[in-house]
Enzyme design. Sequence first.
Site, mmCIF file in Angstrom:
data_model
loop_
_atom_site.group_PDB
_atom_site.id
_atom_site.type_symbol
_atom_site.label_atom_id
_atom_site.label_comp_id
_atom_site.label_asym_id
_atom_site.label_seq_id
_atom_site.Cartn_x
_atom_site.Cartn_y
_atom_site.Cartn_z
ATOM 1 C CB ALA A 13 -0.780 -0.026 1.204
ATOM 2 C CD GLU A 37 6.717 -7.136 -1.331
ATOM 3 O OE1 GLU A 37 6.444 -5.989 -1.015
ATOM 4 O OE2 GLU A 37 6.672 -8.324 -0.585
ATOM 5 C CB CYS A 47 -7.795 -5.280 4.585
ATOM 6 S SG CYS A 47 -6.698 -3.828 4.944
ATOM 7 C CB VAL A 84 16.005 -3.762 0.807
ATOM 8 C CG1 VAL A 84 17.332 -2.860 1.386
ATOM 9 C CG2 VAL A 84 15.611 -3.342 -0.469
ATOM 10 C CG ASN A 311 -3.937 2.639 0.371
ATOM 11 O OD1 ASN A 311 -3.205 2.231 -0.833
ATOM 12 N ND2 ASN A 311 -4.219 1.648 1.262
HETATM 13 C C1 LIG Z 1 -5.106 -9.818 8.231
HETATM 14 C C2 LIG Z 1 -5.135 -8.388 7.816
HETATM 15 C C3 LIG Z 1 -6.542 -7.745 7.854
HETATM 16 C C4 LIG Z 1 -6.280 -6.548 8.035
HETATM 17 N N1 LIG Z 1 -7.309 -5.483 7.863
HETATM 18 C C5 LIG Z 1 -7.464 -4.221 7.925
HETATM 19 C C6 LIG Z 1 -8.844 -3.688 7.486
HETATM 20 O O1 LIG Z 1 -9.880 -4.119 7.717
HETATM 21 N N2 LIG Z 1 -8.657 -2.110 7.450
HETATM 22 C C7 LIG Z 1 -7.274 -1.508 7.448
HETATM 23 O O2 LIG Z 1 -7.412 -0.301 7.603
HETATM 24 N N3 LIG Z 1 -6.257 -2.101 7.611
HETATM 25 C C8 LIG Z 1 -6.177 -3.450 7.960
HETATM 26 N N4 LIG Z 1 -5.073 -4.309 7.910
HETATM 27 C C9 LIG Z 1 -3.934 -3.634 8.065
HETATM 28 C C10 LIG Z 1 -3.423 -3.018 6.450
HETATM 29 O O3 LIG Z 1 -3.261 -3.988 5.738
HETATM 30 C C11 LIG Z 1 -1.993 -2.439 6.776
HETATM 31 O O4 LIG Z 1 -2.251 -1.198 7.504
HETATM 32 C C12 LIG Z 1 -1.379 -2.109 5.343
HETATM 33 O O5 LIG Z 1 -1.070 -3.029 4.499
HETATM 34 C C13 LIG Z 1 -0.173 -1.438 5.482
HETATM 35 O O6 LIG Z 1 0.778 -1.210 4.261
HETATM 36 P P1 LIG Z 1 2.003 -1.009 4.301
HETATM 37 O O7 LIG Z 1 2.465 -0.644 2.841
HETATM 38 O O8 LIG Z 1 2.290 0.146 5.148
HETATM 39 O O9 LIG Z 1 2.564 -2.343 4.744
HETATM 40 P P2 LIG Z 1 2.500 -3.697 4.108
HETATM 41 O O10 LIG Z 1 1.109 -3.825 3.719
HETATM 42 O O11 LIG Z 1 2.929 -4.686 5.296
HETATM 43 O O12 LIG Z 1 3.672 -3.754 2.939
HETATM 44 C C14 LIG Z 1 4.812 -4.023 3.316
HETATM 45 C C15 LIG Z 1 5.319 -4.727 2.263
HETATM 46 O O13 LIG Z 1 7.004 -4.574 2.504
HETATM 47 C C16 LIG Z 1 7.679 -5.661 2.228
HETATM 48 N N5 LIG Z 1 8.914 -5.731 2.763
HETATM 49 C C17 LIG Z 1 8.920 -5.716 4.073
HETATM 50 N N6 LIG Z 1 10.450 -5.625 4.477
HETATM 51 C C18 LIG Z 1 11.106 -5.945 3.043
HETATM 52 C C19 LIG Z 1 12.490 -5.484 2.682
HETATM 53 N N7 LIG Z 1 13.367 -5.545 3.591
HETATM 54 N N8 LIG Z 1 12.687 -5.924 1.606
HETATM 55 C C20 LIG Z 1 11.546 -5.807 0.558
HETATM 56 N N9 LIG Z 1 10.273 -6.005 0.850
HETATM 57 C C21 LIG Z 1 9.951 -5.839 2.301
HETATM 58 C C22 LIG Z 1 6.640 -6.736 2.715
HETATM 59 O O14 LIG Z 1 6.762 -8.070 2.203
HETATM 60 C C23 LIG Z 1 5.343 -6.111 2.249
HETATM 61 O O15 LIG Z 1 4.752 -6.613 1.271
HETATM 62 C C24 LIG Z 1 -5.095 -5.616 7.877
HETATM 63 C C25 LIG Z 1 -3.914 -6.301 7.864
HETATM 64 C C26 LIG Z 1 -4.023 -7.579 8.025
HETATM 65 C C27 LIG Z 1 -2.561 -8.385 8.035
#
Ligand SMILES: Cc1cc2nc3c(=O)[nH]c(=O)nc-3n(C[C@H](O)[C@H](O)[C@H](O)COP(=O)(O)OP(=O)(O)OC[C@H]3O[C@@H](n4cnc5c(N)ncnc54)[C@H](O)[C@@H]3O)c2cc1C
Length: 465
Positions: A13, A37, A47, A84, A311
């Site tokens: 996201a 990634e 989610c 990374v 997002n």
């Molecule tokens: C089961 C579940 C249900 C959820 N339900 C909701 C909901 O209903 N409503 C809501 O608002 N939020 C919900 N969330 C939370 C929401 O999904 C997260 O807040 C959101 O995905 C965060 O986005 P992000 O990009 O910060 O992190 P992430 O989505 O965690 O993405 C981070 C990415 O970085 C990658 N990564 C990490 N370290 C490295 C590295 N060193 N090198 C390369 N890649 C790396 C990971 O593989 C991952 O794909 C839910 C989460 C889960 C797990």
Amino acid sequence: MARERLVVIGGDAAGMSAASQARKRRAVDDLEIVAFERGRATSYSACGIPYWIGDTVGSEGDLVSRTPEQHRRNDIDVRIRTEVVAIDLEGRRVTARDLEGDREYTEPFDSLVYATGSEPMRPPIPGIDAAGVHGVQTLDDGVALRAELDRDDVARVVVVGGGYIGLELAEACQVRGMDVTVVDLSPTPVGTFDPDIGSYIADAVRAMGIDLVLSDGAAAVETGPGGRARAVVTQSGRELPADVVVLGLGVRPNVRLAQEAGIPLGISGGVIVDKRMRTLAEGVWAAGDCVESVHRLSGQRVVVALGTHANKQGRVAGINLGGGYATFPGVIGTAVTKVCDLEVARTGLSEKEAEQAGFSFVTAKVDSTTRAGYFPGAQPIRVKMTAEERTGRLLGAQIVGREGAAKRIDVLATAIWGGMHVDEVLGLDLSYAPPFAPVWDPVLIAARKAFEAVEAQTRATACDP
Ligand SMILES: Cc1cc2nc3c(=O)[nH]c(=O)nc-3n(C[C@H](O)[C@H](O)[C@H](O)COP(=O)(O)OP(=O)(O)OC[C@H]3O[C@@H](n4cnc5c(N)ncnc54)[C@H](O)[C@@H]3O)c2cc1C
């Protein structure tokens, strides 16, 4: 002029919103974008994972809004299955490990977006890293859990921790016909809600046929043949047989790389960012679950791991990187979920959070219906409100009820965002027709009661000698 290079760590996201926004604003010959990634998918909905596991959503692919290929067509060089492993701020480069080819290489950057998300909390108990113990954060985690649940010899699931993700996954496993137990140290599940709302959640979980063990944390994961999890032992000594253990204790920001590189973290544990999502390290931006945000009511810096913020923050970082100007305005703790057909939602401060922030407050509760009481399909709804003593400023609200209840929280989130007082909420021109609400919407009745409570409190204090 040499073209600039943006490296993004994390392809979901926050990371891909930032990359896409930067791409929209800067041409390919001006800015090269490389996104790393670790997993196989980009821009997926974590989610939605519980709903895919529970078969409400048809396929894994339905959860992906933009594939790596689609991003590449948009001139973002996405490298999946590439982790990374180090950031060199001085040398302006990252070290990446190709997880398929098992080789390491470095990539230079001018600007960096740190968007690594969060990781499920793992209590430091024996057996927690055993085979069969699953944390679910990424789509690959969801795939791994689903594959386990598909095994013929898996029938019993223990979820350690009754956070909202734990309960969503518990329900998904139960829908698949598993025997499910949720174990939590607190007296009520989903600790982000006040305990009285939590007890409704507990009732709904039990009514679903899920065994809920409360006030008793997990002490160990017992392992059997091959080192695989076979039971969770609680602090009181109960043994809960498990073919699969799911972690539902919440998440913490994934900041190890940032910390090692010297990108400063805040006391909340998240990366410190300003309103434009710049970290304290030159040319390094961060967004999503891994950063801390300002809570607009308490003024405190908090980590709130939600897709809504990730997002928006990614978008803000990308606009700024693209030469525009955007800011992230902070959070107020709005969240919604459902447990079977019970909808629960919250916004603002819970009672505990309001206390911790130093507010004096009153609360009001109202039990009503989602439609006019006489209208077919009217469902129960409880609205709870917290208002600041004397001023009557709305500080928080929680809603629990059946279909049509939860999204009412958005009215109250908007009211809190605008700094409204409960008497102003009481006068809001909200919509009404019998199929949608009683003539006094439960939100308005709760505001009226909260206003009365504020007045009563003010009178009582004025009478104090
Ligand atoms: C089961 C579940 C249900 C959820 N339900 C909701 C909901 O209903 N409503 C809501 O608002 N939020 C919900 N969330 C939370 C929401 O999904 C997260 O807040 C959101 O995905 C965060 O986005 P992000 O990009 O910060 O992190 P992430 O989505 O965690 O993405 C981070 C990415 O970085 C990658 N990564 C990490 N370290 C490295 C590295 N060193 N090198 C390369 N890649 C790396 C990971 O593989 C991952 O794909 C839910 C989460 C889960 C797990």
